[in-house]
Design a protein around this motif. Sequence first.
Motif, PDB file in Angstrom:
ATOM      1  N   LEU A  12       0.867  -1.174   0.000  1.00 38.46           N
ATOM      2  CA  LEU A  12       0.000   0.000   0.000  1.00 38.46           C
ATOM      3  C   LEU A  12       0.901   1.221   0.000  1.00 38.46           C
ATOM      4  O   LEU A  12       1.797   1.336   0.838  1.00 38.46           O
ATOM      5  CB  LEU A  12      -0.894   0.027   1.246  1.00 38.46           C
ATOM      6  N   TYR A  15      -0.522   7.534   1.419  1.00 33.92           N
ATOM      7  CA  TYR A  15      -1.628   8.271   0.800  1.00 33.92           C
ATOM      8  C   TYR A  15      -1.112   9.500   0.060  1.00 33.92           C
ATOM      9  O   TYR A  15      -0.340  10.304   0.590  1.00 33.92           O
ATOM     10  CB  TYR A  15      -2.641   8.705   1.866  1.00 33.92           C
ATOM     11  N   ASN A 200      -5.272  -1.313   5.706  1.00 37.08           N
ATOM     12  CA  ASN A 200      -5.958  -0.237   4.997  1.00 37.08           C
ATOM     13  C   ASN A 200      -7.187   0.247   5.770  1.00 37.08           C
ATOM     14  O   ASN A 200      -7.495   1.439   5.793  1.00 37.08           O
ATOM     15  CB  ASN A 200      -6.359  -0.714   3.604  1.00 37.08           C
ATOM     16  N   PRO A 207      -3.480   5.462   3.903  1.00 41.90           N
ATOM     17  CA  PRO A 207      -2.275   5.013   4.615  1.00 41.90           C
ATOM     18  C   PRO A 207      -1.322   6.154   4.942  1.00 41.90           C
ATOM     19  O   PRO A 207      -0.969   6.953   4.069  1.00 41.90           O
ATOM     20  CB  PRO A 207      -1.634   4.024   3.632  1.00 41.90           C
TER      21      PRO A 207
END
Length: 390
Positions: A12, A15, A200, A207
Motif C-alpha cells: 500500500l 496516501y 488499509n 495510509p
Amino acid sequence: MDLFIDAAYESLNHYGEELCGDKVEFMRTDRGFILVLADGLGSGVKANILSTLTSKIIATMLSSGARLKDAVETIASTLPVCNERGIAYSTFTIINISKSGHVRIAEFDNPSLVYFKGDTMTEIDRAEQEIGGKTVYTSDFYAQIGDTLIAFSDGVVHAGVGALLDLGWQYDNIVKYIKENFSPDVAPIVMCRKLLGAVNTLYMGKPGDDSTVCTLRIKLSRPAYVMVGPPMNAELDKVVVDKLMFSGGLKVVCGGTTSQIVSRVTGRELEVTLDYENPAIPPTARIPGVDLVTEGVLTLGKCLDIIKNMNEADSDNWDMYSLNKKDGASELTRLLLQESTEVHFLVGRALNPAHQNPGMPVSLGLKLNLIKELATELEKTGKKTFIEYF
C-alpha cells in the motif's frame, strides 16, 4: 529433493504518493530463493530510490555468491545515515532459502518476521551481529515442506496511528491477527491481501506510511505442464506429447483436438464426461495418466476471468471466488493456482478450423494472446510461468 518457494507480496502506498517507499526483490537462482524487503526513509520518490538501491544491491550480491556480511557492509557504505534523524536511510529484511531448505535471515530495523512450522507459529532464534556499523539480527535454521514465513514493513505496525488507534496497531496485535487468519493451505497472496486489508481499514483508506507484506510458503517442487492446441507440424505431435507425459509434474490437456492427439500418441482411451456443473462451461474428459483434460479456449477464457477477478478484487473479497466448484474452468484454476508451483504452457500454433467460422466469437481466434494474458495474470499471483510454441 528440490524445494520450491511459493512467494507473493503486496504493498500500500503512502496516501497521495504514486511511488511506494518499500521495495521487494525476489530472485530465484540455481541454489535457491532470495527475498529482500527494503523500507526507504520517508515516502515518495526519495524513499523509493533508496529502497530500490538497497534491495537490488543486496539481492544481486547474494545471488552472485557474496556473503551476507559483504552485502550488508556494501549497503552500510553506500547509503549513509540521515544527518537530521540520525537513522539509516533504508531498513531491510533478507531471507535466503536454499533448495535443501536451509534458511538464513538478516533483519535490520524492520519488524521481526513471523514463522509458522506447519500450522504452528514458532519462535526463531536470533543472534545479534555488528555488521558495517549496523546492528543486524541473523537467524540460521532448516525449514520443511509446509513451513511459512511472513515479513512486513513498519507501515503495518503503525497502521491506525492518530486515527483509530493512538499508538498504531502494534506488533503483538499483528501477530495475533496473523495467527487467527492463518492456515497451512491459505495461498501466500491471500495472506498478504488479508493482512493489508486490515491495515488499509485501520488507516481508514488513507495510509500514513508505505505498508508491505511478503509471504513465503515452502513446497515440494510440482510444476504443471499445460498442452494447448495442436502443433503446426503433425510430425511434432509425438515430441510435444512426450514432453507432456514425461514431464514429472502435473499434466493438463486443453482442447478437443489436442486431447485426441494425446490419446492417439499415447494409445490411451479418451473418455468424455457428460456432467455439466455449469452450462456455460464445457464438460471435462479423462485420459489415463493426465491430471486434467478440458475443452480449449472457452474453458481457458473462463479460467482467465476467474484469476483476473481475483487479482482485481479488494483483499477482503478475494475468497469470494470459490475454487471448490467442479466445472472445468474452476478445476483448471485450482490446479494452476493452488496445486502447482510453476506453470509451463506447451502451445500449438496450428489453426483450428472451428475457430475460423464467422459465426463464432472473435475471441476464439486469439488463442495465443489468451495464453499470454493468462500467464501474465498468473505471474501477478507470484506464479512463475513459461511458454513454449510448437
